[in-house]
Structures are given as C-alpha cells and as structure tokens.
Design a protein around this motif. Structure first.
Motif, PDB file in Angstrom:
ATOM      1  N   GLU A  38       0.837  -1.205   0.000  1.00 15.64           N
ATOM      2  CA  GLU A  38       0.000   0.000   0.000  1.00 15.64           C
ATOM      3  C   GLU A  38       0.867   1.248   0.000  1.00 15.64           C
ATOM      4  OE1 GLU A  38      -2.079  -0.394   3.784  1.00 15.64           O
ATOM      5  OE2 GLU A  38      -0.505   0.746   4.781  1.00 15.64           O
ATOM      6  N   HIS A  40       2.879   4.424   0.809  1.00 17.26           N
ATOM      7  CA  HIS A  40       3.565   4.922   2.005  1.00 17.26           C
ATOM      8  C   HIS A  40       4.149   6.304   1.708  1.00 17.26           C
ATOM      9  CE1 HIS A  40       3.057   1.073   4.030  1.00 17.26           C
ATOM     10  NE2 HIS A  40       3.548   1.617   5.116  1.00 17.26           N
ATOM     11  N   VAL A  48       6.609  -1.489   2.439  1.00 15.21           N
ATOM     12  CA  VAL A  48       7.186  -1.296   3.785  1.00 15.21           C
ATOM     13  C   VAL A  48       6.631  -2.292   4.816  1.00 15.21           C
ATOM     14  CG1 VAL A  48       7.301   0.295   5.758  1.00 15.21           C
ATOM     15  CG2 VAL A  48       7.818   1.127   3.470  1.00 15.21           C
ATOM     16  N   ASP A  49       5.312  -2.429   4.897  1.00 13.39           N
ATOM     17  CA  ASP A  49       4.727  -3.283   5.941  1.00 13.39           C
ATOM     18  C   ASP A  49       5.054  -4.761   5.705  1.00 13.39           C
ATOM     19  OD1 ASP A  49       3.689  -0.912   6.760  1.00 13.39           O
ATOM     20  OD2 ASP A  49       1.616  -1.358   6.226  1.00 13.39           O
ATOM     21  N   HIS A 167       1.777   6.562  10.044  1.00 11.37           N
ATOM     22  CA  HIS A 167       1.918   5.995   8.695  1.00 11.37           C
ATOM     23  C   HIS A 167       2.925   6.782   7.865  1.00 11.37           C
ATOM     24  CE1 HIS A 167       0.676   3.486   5.337  1.00 11.37           C
ATOM     25  NE2 HIS A 167       0.666   4.566   4.589  1.00 11.37           N
ATOM     26  N   GLU A 172       8.283   4.957  10.483  1.00  9.29           N
ATOM     27  CA  GLU A 172       8.477   4.063   9.326  1.00  9.29           C
ATOM     28  C   GLU A 172       9.571   4.562   8.378  1.00  9.29           C
ATOM     29  OE1 GLU A 172       4.721   1.345   8.318  1.00  9.29           O
ATOM     30  OE2 GLU A 172       4.393   3.443   7.794  1.00  9.29           O
TER      31      GLU A 172
HETATM   32 ZN   LIG Z   1       3.247   0.929   7.090  1.00  4.69          ZN
END
Ligand SMILES: [Zn+2]
Length: 266
Positions: A38, A40, A48-49, A167, A172
C-alpha cells in the motif's frame, strides 16, 4: 555452513518434510508475518509493511535461543481499502484475509504447531487477524496471538517527537532508512502531522477509540506523521528495541508449556 547461512533451519518453506517432522518434535511455535502492499507517501516504497514484517520475523527467530521458532512465508497483502485512493495500493477483503489466515492456522495445528504468533506489520490488518486468531483458537484449541507492535510501541513513541505518527512518518521512514536507504527519497519526505484536536480520536492516545477513515480525507500526501524528522540512526535504535522485545515475548511463549498458556487443560 553456507547452506545454513542462506537457508536457516527455522525457515519452514525451505526444509524438506522429514526435516520438518524432526524439528516439530522439539519446536511447537511458529511465527506468521503479515504485511500489506500500500501507499507509504511519495518517499517510501509500497512494500514497507510486508518487508518489515518478514525481516522482523527472521530477526526475532535469530535472536531466540535454540530450538528457534519456525518462520513461515509472509502474507504480502492486507486490508488496505482506506489507502485505495492512492495508486499502487492493493487491497484484499477482511473476509479473504481472515479465511486465508484461518486455513493456514488450522493446517499448522494439523502439523503439530501448538503456538502461533501472528506478526502483523500493518495496523489495519489487526481486527481481521484477531478475528481469524479467535476462530483458530476456537476450532484447534492452540495458543494464537496477534502482535501489531504492542511489545515495543511504548518505547518507540518515547524516541520520536511526532504525535499521531502512524503511517510513513518519523517511525516508518527511520526504520526504512536503517535497512534500505536506497529506496527512500528524503527530498520528497513531508511533514503531514495530524492534528485531530480530540484525545479520543488521537491515534496514539491512551484514551483513543478505534475508528476508521479513508486516508485521503486526512492527508494529501498519504503521510500521517513527520517523515522529515526521520534518520537512519533513529531507525537502527528502533529495530534494536523492536527485535529485542519481540524476541523476549516469543521466547516466553515458546518456553511455556501449552497447558500453562491455558490451552487444552480439560
Ligand atoms: Zn506501514
């Protein structure tokens, strides 16, 4: 030696079935990393996630004592409908993800896994993963938990200056700068700190309630937090804490017999 370094024997998918059968006699704990693909923000990659959950699961297993917990192949896609106004985001439904995780959990229980740690790299997967965890526990009577940063969030919030940094912001961006600086465009990093002006809606408040919103209505860039304050140095500190605290937790679970974790006592 070389094989061990490339394919450590805690990685479920690169073992042969007789090897797994032997290891299952001494290890009953597995880690399932779950991520998302998704947006970022304009400065971080979409993965990233997913990358972070996979990296963290491996590092946590490495940090554990022998016999180390199994690490499963990660689930890359997550519940990301709220980012769908931004290109690149791929979302799966809550029903689809929970059904997949439920099936994986039941199959692991069939293999002999008695403790499943779902390591969640994407906050908005949490309700869905908790739902699946409850169903696995209901039907397989094994220990199942979902970790979405609870073991170290309190320490990370102490390291940063930004409120509501949830987020693609200070956290992050720092953790990505620490591991993959070549994928971070710091010249595109923005400060889109949310000022929700309500302690009950504040995402990082102790009194915050769960509520849901399409990201685009809160931020044009997709960032919620201050990416400009990110540094690789902060990121390295964060990873050290994240991995150490999570390994402490997994070690506790691994070393506690199932009945002491209140499973199958009757
Ligand atoms: Zn994330």
């Amino acid at each position: 030696m070389k094989k061990e370094a490339t394919y450590p024997d805690f990685m479920w998918a690169t073992l042969k079935w007789p090897e797994i059968a032997e290891r299952l006699k001494v290890v009953d704990t597995a880690i399932l990393p779950c991520g998302a693909i998704e947006q970022h923000g304009p400065h971080l990659p979409l993965d990233v996630d997913f990358f972070d959950a996979d990296y963290m699961a491996r590092k946590v297993a490495e940090a554990c004592q022998d016999p180390k917990p199994f690490v499963l192949p990660p689930i890359p896609y997550g519940v990301s409908y709220h980012h769908s106004e931004f290109k690149g985001t791929i979302c799966v439904s809550n029903d689809g993800l929970s059904a997949l995780v439920y099936d994986i959990g039941m199959s692991l229980a069939h293999n002999g896994i008695k403790k499943l740690v779902i390591l969640n790299g994407h906050g908005d997967n949490a309700p869905t993963l908790k739902y699946a965890a409850q169903m696995i526990n209901r039907d397989a009577k094994i220990f199942v938990c979902v970790e979405t940063g609870e073991t170290s969030d309190v320490d990370l919030y102490g390291l940063i200056e930004t409120r509501n940094d949830i987020h693609a912001g200070e956290i992050e961006t720092s953790t990505t700068l620490a591991l993959r600086p070549e994928l971070v465009d710091m010249d595109k990093a923005v400060d889109d700190t949310l000022d929700l002006d309500n302690e009950f809606l504040d995402f990082t408040s102790d009194r915050g309630v769960s509520w849901y919103v399409h990201t685009k209505t809160l931020t044009k860039s997709g960032v919620m937090g201050n990416a400009k304050l990110a540094t690789a140095e902060k990121g390295h500190k964060m990873w050290e804490i994240i991995i150490r605290k999570m390994a402490e937790f997994v070690e506790t679970i691994k070393n506690t017999p199932s009945d002491k974790l209140y499973q199958n006592r009757y």
